[in-house]
Motif scaffolding. Structure first.
Motif, PDB file in Angstrom:
ATOM      1  N   VAL A  11     -44.087  35.277  87.673  1.00 48.88           N
ATOM      2  CA  VAL A  11     -43.425  36.520  88.060  1.00 48.88           C
ATOM      3  C   VAL A  11     -43.880  37.633  87.129  1.00 48.88           C
ATOM      4  O   VAL A  11     -43.815  37.493  85.904  1.00 48.88           O
ATOM      5  CB  VAL A  11     -41.889  36.380  87.990  1.00 48.88           C
ATOM      6  CG1 VAL A  11     -41.218  37.733  88.193  1.00 48.88           C
ATOM      7  CG2 VAL A  11     -41.396  35.386  89.030  1.00 48.88           C
ATOM      8  N   THR A  12     -44.355  38.714  87.703  1.00 43.71           N
ATOM      9  CA  THR A  12     -44.731  39.891  86.923  1.00 43.71           C
ATOM     10  C   THR A  12     -43.648  40.948  87.074  1.00 43.71           C
ATOM     11  O   THR A  12     -43.321  41.366  88.189  1.00 43.71           O
ATOM     12  CB  THR A  12     -46.083  40.458  87.396  1.00 43.71           C
ATOM     13  OG1 THR A  12     -47.089  39.461  87.238  1.00 43.71           O
ATOM     14  CG2 THR A  12     -46.468  41.685  86.578  1.00 43.71           C
ATOM     15  N   VAL A  13     -43.097  41.364  85.950  1.00 43.88           N
ATOM     16  CA  VAL A  13     -41.996  42.328  85.942  1.00 43.88           C
ATOM     17  C   VAL A  13     -42.556  43.744  85.965  1.00 43.88           C
ATOM     18  O   VAL A  13     -43.598  44.027  85.364  1.00 43.88           O
ATOM     19  CB  VAL A  13     -41.117  42.112  84.690  1.00 43.88           C
ATOM     20  CG1 VAL A  13     -40.082  43.220  84.550  1.00 43.88           C
ATOM     21  CG2 VAL A  13     -40.438  40.752  84.766  1.00 43.88           C
ATOM     22  N   LEU A  40     -41.270  48.192  86.817  1.00 41.95           N
ATOM     23  CA  LEU A  40     -40.207  49.188  86.763  1.00 41.95           C
ATOM     24  C   LEU A  40     -39.095  48.853  87.757  1.00 41.95           C
ATOM     25  O   LEU A  40     -39.357  48.654  88.940  1.00 41.95           O
ATOM     26  CB  LEU A  40     -40.788  50.572  87.072  1.00 41.95           C
ATOM     27  CG  LEU A  40     -39.794  51.737  87.139  1.00 41.95           C
ATOM     28  CD1 LEU A  40     -39.241  52.041  85.751  1.00 41.95           C
ATOM     29  CD2 LEU A  40     -40.474  52.975  87.725  1.00 41.95           C
ATOM     30  N   ASP A  41     -37.867  48.732  87.261  1.00 36.47           N
ATOM     31  CA  ASP A  41     -36.683  48.509  88.097  1.00 36.47           C
ATOM     32  C   ASP A  41     -36.800  47.249  88.954  1.00 36.47           C
ATOM     33  O   ASP A  41     -36.373  47.218  90.111  1.00 36.47           O
ATOM     34  CB  ASP A  41     -36.431  49.731  88.993  1.00 36.47           C
ATOM     35  CG  ASP A  41     -35.019  49.750  89.576  1.00 36.47           C
ATOM     36  OD1 ASP A  41     -34.121  49.120  88.969  1.00 36.47           O
ATOM     37  OD2 ASP A  41     -34.821  50.371  90.638  1.00 36.47           O
ATOM     38  N   SER A  42     -37.383  46.185  88.393  1.00 38.94           N
ATOM     39  CA  SER A  42     -37.481  44.922  89.133  1.00 38.94           C
ATOM     40  C   SER A  42     -36.090  44.400  89.473  1.00 38.94           C
ATOM     41  O   SER A  42     -35.159  44.475  88.666  1.00 38.94           O
ATOM     42  CB  SER A  42     -38.227  43.878  88.296  1.00 38.94           C
ATOM     43  OG  SER A  42     -39.593  44.186  88.212  1.00 38.94           O
ATOM     44  N   ASP A  43     -35.959  43.855  90.668  1.00 39.86           N
ATOM     45  CA  ASP A  43     -34.669  43.386  91.172  1.00 39.86           C
ATOM     46  C   ASP A  43     -34.365  41.986  90.643  1.00 39.86           C
ATOM     47  O   ASP A  43     -35.249  41.123  90.616  1.00 39.86           O
ATOM     48  CB  ASP A  43     -34.707  43.360  92.701  1.00 39.86           C
ATOM     49  CG  ASP A  43     -33.324  43.265  93.319  1.00 39.86           C
ATOM     50  OD1 ASP A  43     -32.629  42.260  93.065  1.00 39.86           O
ATOM     51  OD2 ASP A  43     -32.954  44.193  94.060  1.00 39.86           O
ATOM     52  N   PRO A  44     -33.123  41.711  90.227  1.00 39.90           N
ATOM     53  CA  PRO A  44     -32.757  40.360  89.780  1.00 39.90           C
ATOM     54  C   PRO A  44     -33.000  39.280  90.825  1.00 39.90           C
ATOM     55  O   PRO A  44     -33.173  38.104  90.485  1.00 39.90           O
ATOM     56  CB  PRO A  44     -31.261  40.492  89.464  1.00 39.90           C
ATOM     57  CG  PRO A  44     -31.056  41.937  89.170  1.00 39.90           C
ATOM     58  CD  PRO A  44     -32.019  42.669  90.053  1.00 39.90           C
ATOM     59  N   LEU A  45     -33.013  39.658  92.109  1.00 44.75           N
ATOM     60  CA  LEU A  45     -33.293  38.678  93.154  1.00 44.75           C
ATOM     61  C   LEU A  45     -34.687  38.076  92.999  1.00 44.75           C
ATOM     62  O   LEU A  45     -34.968  36.999  93.521  1.00 44.75           O
ATOM     63  CB  LEU A  45     -33.155  39.327  94.536  1.00 44.75           C
ATOM     64  CG  LEU A  45     -31.731  39.674  94.982  1.00 44.75           C
ATOM     65  CD1 LEU A  45     -31.753  40.373  96.335  1.00 44.75           C
ATOM     66  CD2 LEU A  45     -30.874  38.415  95.047  1.00 44.75           C
ATOM     67  N   LEU A  46     -35.559  38.791  92.277  1.00 46.47           N
ATOM     68  CA  LEU A  46     -36.893  38.269  92.004  1.00 46.47           C
ATOM     69  C   LEU A  46     -36.812  36.945  91.256  1.00 46.47           C
ATOM     70  O   LEU A  46     -37.593  36.027  91.502  1.00 46.47           O
ATOM     71  CB  LEU A  46     -37.679  39.294  91.181  1.00 46.47           C
ATOM     72  CG  LEU A  46     -39.148  39.018  90.890  1.00 46.47           C
ATOM     73  CD1 LEU A  46     -39.955  39.042  92.176  1.00 46.47           C
ATOM     74  CD2 LEU A  46     -39.696  40.053  89.911  1.00 46.47           C
ATOM     75  N   ILE A  47     -35.851  36.841  90.343  1.00 52.88           N
ATOM     76  CA  ILE A  47     -35.667  35.605  89.578  1.00 52.88           C
ATOM     77  C   ILE A  47     -34.847  34.598  90.377  1.00 52.88           C
ATOM     78  O   ILE A  47     -35.142  33.398  90.386  1.00 52.88           O
ATOM     79  CB  ILE A  47     -34.977  35.898  88.232  1.00 52.88           C
ATOM     80  CG1 ILE A  47     -35.735  37.003  87.479  1.00 52.88           C
ATOM     81  CG2 ILE A  47     -34.880  34.633  87.397  1.00 52.88           C
ATOM     82  CD1 ILE A  47     -37.188  36.698  87.229  1.00 52.88           C
ATOM     83  N   ALA A  48     -33.836  35.084  91.074  1.00 54.13           N
ATOM     84  CA  ALA A  48     -32.963  34.196  91.848  1.00 54.13           C
ATOM     85  C   ALA A  48     -33.742  33.417  92.900  1.00 54.13           C
ATOM     86  O   ALA A  48     -33.364  32.293  93.269  1.00 54.13           O
ATOM     87  CB  ALA A  48     -31.855  35.013  92.509  1.00 54.13           C
ATOM     88  N   ALA A  49     -34.844  33.993  93.378  1.00 54.92           N
ATOM     89  CA  ALA A  49     -35.639  33.326  94.416  1.00 54.92           C
ATOM     90  C   ALA A  49     -36.208  31.998  93.942  1.00 54.92           C
ATOM     91  O   ALA A  49     -36.513  31.119  94.757  1.00 54.92           O
ATOM     92  CB  ALA A  49     -36.772  34.247  94.862  1.00 54.92           C
ATOM     93  N   PHE A  50     -36.345  31.833  92.619  1.00 51.65           N
ATOM     94  CA  PHE A  50     -36.931  30.601  92.084  1.00 51.65           C
ATOM     95  C   PHE A  50     -35.897  29.692  91.430  1.00 51.65           C
ATOM     96  O   PHE A  50     -36.250  28.651  90.886  1.00 51.65           O
ATOM     97  CB  PHE A  50     -38.024  30.949  91.073  1.00 51.65           C
ATOM     98  CG  PHE A  50     -39.137  31.771  91.658  1.00 51.65           C
ATOM     99  CD1 PHE A  50     -40.089  31.188  92.475  1.00 51.65           C
ATOM    100  CD2 PHE A  50     -39.212  33.132  91.418  1.00 51.65           C
ATOM    101  CE1 PHE A  50     -41.103  31.942  93.033  1.00 51.65           C
ATOM    102  CE2 PHE A  50     -40.224  33.897  91.966  1.00 51.65           C
ATOM    103  CZ  PHE A  50     -41.176  33.307  92.780  1.00 51.65           C
ATOM    104  N   ALA A  51     -34.633  30.080  91.475  1.00 51.71           N
ATOM    105  CA  ALA A  51     -33.575  29.296  90.828  1.00 51.71           C
ATOM    106  C   ALA A  51     -33.106  28.176  91.748  1.00 51.71           C
ATOM    107  O   ALA A  51     -31.981  28.166  92.239  1.00 51.71           O
ATOM    108  CB  ALA A  51     -32.411  30.206  90.446  1.00 51.71           C
ATOM    109  N   SER A  52     -33.994  27.233  92.004  1.00 52.47           N
ATOM    110  CA  SER A  52     -33.660  26.076  92.830  1.00 52.47           C
ATOM    111  C   SER A  52     -34.400  24.870  92.275  1.00 52.47           C
ATOM    112  O   SER A  52     -35.380  25.012  91.536  1.00 52.47           O
ATOM    113  CB  SER A  52     -34.060  26.323  94.287  1.00 52.47           C
ATOM    114  OG  SER A  52     -35.451  26.155  94.458  1.00 52.47           O
ATOM    115  N   PRO A  53     -33.942  23.660  92.623  1.00 47.84           N
ATOM    116  CA  PRO A  53     -34.617  22.447  92.128  1.00 47.84           C
ATOM    117  C   PRO A  53     -36.071  22.327  92.579  1.00 47.84           C
ATOM    118  O   PRO A  53     -36.818  21.503  92.045  1.00 47.84           O
ATOM    119  CB  PRO A  53     -33.765  21.314  92.717  1.00 47.84           C
ATOM    120  CG  PRO A  53     -32.428  21.926  92.983  1.00 47.84           C
ATOM    121  CD  PRO A  53     -32.716  23.342  93.374  1.00 47.84           C
ATOM    122  N   ASP A  54     -36.471  23.139  93.565  1.00 52.39           N
ATOM    123  CA  ASP A  54     -37.855  23.080  94.036  1.00 52.39           C
ATOM    124  C   ASP A  54     -38.840  23.607  93.001  1.00 52.39           C
ATOM    125  O   ASP A  54     -40.036  23.325  93.081  1.00 52.39           O
ATOM    126  CB  ASP A  54     -38.007  23.886  95.327  1.00 52.39           C
ATOM    127  CG  ASP A  54     -37.270  23.256  96.493  1.00 52.39           C
ATOM    128  OD1 ASP A  54     -37.108  22.020  96.486  1.00 52.39           O
ATOM    129  OD2 ASP A  54     -36.845  23.993  97.395  1.00 52.39           O
TER     130      ASP A  54
END
Length: 367
Positions: free
Chosen positions: A244-246, A248-262
């Motif tokens: 993930v490349t951060v 200006l004003d990156s959305d927290p959903l950017l991280i949430a998209a990968f918060a799974s056991p996959d």
């Protein structure tokens, strides 16, 4: 008459067009006109612009390549069409298998190796091979920025330089190097910095390892030894690691998209020396409690601010103090490959963290 497409590329029948044969022959000649004797050199072809005519990948197999090149080797020659794809379509499994084959051939006496591939992911291919192939095996990667039929095609010169380099580097234990445009680059530092120019590769802040000019190979510096090589992982069971490349004003959903056991790991390229917007700090710290997260700079050069020059939520020091792993000067796309290889060995957080410490501290003389 050999059937050809309008652009001059070979037809699906598998024949070579005249331009392709001409360029392939040129690749294996020294500048004074003699054949380059490839005794003990193994050449792997993965595809790419260097073997393309007007954007079409060449269909020739290894036997056709040798025949069209007119090679009269002085010793054992191995030319293998390992793959025939654009480098964006290479898989880690392809390269793990290639590393295994290089190891087998080296154990049987092959003295050096050249890999021809597309340039778009060459820096990643080289770095991954550096994690899996012992540094004392001479290995050179090369390609081209222009197709074989383009005016001023750079493929013949790049391959010629690589043939000279792979012999000259024997015994130096430099690990894999990229040879493009008369320069040799360490795979840990090199980046493709331009999409189309001949001089597309550079090592920002470091410079090239050496040069190749009219067949003369000159070493300018030596890279620091790096950890590894690591055991070859099972290509059928590679962990998923996201990058993930951060911005200006990156959305927290950017991280949430990968918060799974996959997803078993994450590499974050922060702005500047590794900072992220405050809104991303909490989800990243939460992610790091379940899976390893490496923090690096998106700049492609320079270090993370692990020492805490900058303080506050979302700064590099805050993130590292709360569970993210300091990636030091590693580039994000290479840190992703490293974390994948490490996770294939163990998922124990303390072991992953310990394995990354020497990478973050490469060349560091003070705490």
């Amino acid at each position: 008459m050999v059937p050809r497409h309008r652009c001059g590329a070979p037809s699906p029948s598998g024949h070579w067009c005249r331009a392709t044969a001409k360029h392939i022959r040129a690749w294996f000649r020294l500048r004074h006109g003699q054949e380059f004797h490839m005794g003990g050199i193994s050449l792997f072809i993965l595809g790419g612009t260097i073997l393309s005519i007007a954007g079409k990948a060449s269909p020739a197999d290894s036997a056709a390549l040798l025949q069209q090149a007119g090679i009269e080797p002085a010793g054992p020659v191995s030319v293998t069409r390992w793959r025939n794809v654009g480098s964006q379509n290479l898989l880690m499994a392809d390269l793990i298998a290639l590393a295994a084959e290089i190891g087998r051939q080296a154990a049987s006496g092959t003295k050096g190796f050249i890999v021809i591939q597309g340039t778009d992911t060459m820096e990643e291919t080289g770095f991954l091979l550096s994690l899996l192939v012992p540094a004392d095996i001479p290995l050179v990667l090369t390609g081209a920025m222009r197709t074989a039929d383009a005016p001023g095609a750079d493929g013949p010169g790049n391959l010629n330089d690589s043939l000279c380099a792979v012999r000259a580097l024997s015994g130096l234990a430099l690990g894999p190097v990229i040879c493009m445009n008369g320069e040799l680059h360490a795979v840990r530092h090199v980046r493709k910095v331009d999409a189309g120019r001949i001089g597309a590769f550079a090592s920002p802040g470091i410079g090239p390892l050496g040069t190749v000019v009219t067949g003369r190979v000159r070493l300018l510096q030596r890279p620091l030894p790096q950890p590894g090589p690591y055991p070859l992982p099972d290509p059928a069971n590679l962990p998923r690691v996201a990058l993930v490349t951060v911005g200006l004003d990156s959305d927290p959903l950017l991280i949430a998209a990968f918060a799974s056991p996959d997803w078993q790991g994450l590499v974050v390229e922060g702005v500047g020396s590794g900072h992220v917007p405050q809104a991303l700090a909490a989800p990243l710290i939460q992610f790091a409690k379940q899976s390893p997260v490496i923090l690096v700079s998106r700049c492609g050069g320079g270090d993370t601010d692990a020492d805490g020059t900058y303080q506050g939520e979302g700064t590099a020091a805050h993130l590292i103090a709360n569970g993210l792993i300091d990636g030091g000067p590693l580039q994000g796309r290479k840190a992703r490959l490293l974390l994948t290889i490490l996770l294939a060995r163990t998922t124990v957080p303390s072991a992953i963290r310990a394995a990354l410490v020497p990478w973050a501290g490469l060349g560091l003389l003070t705490d």
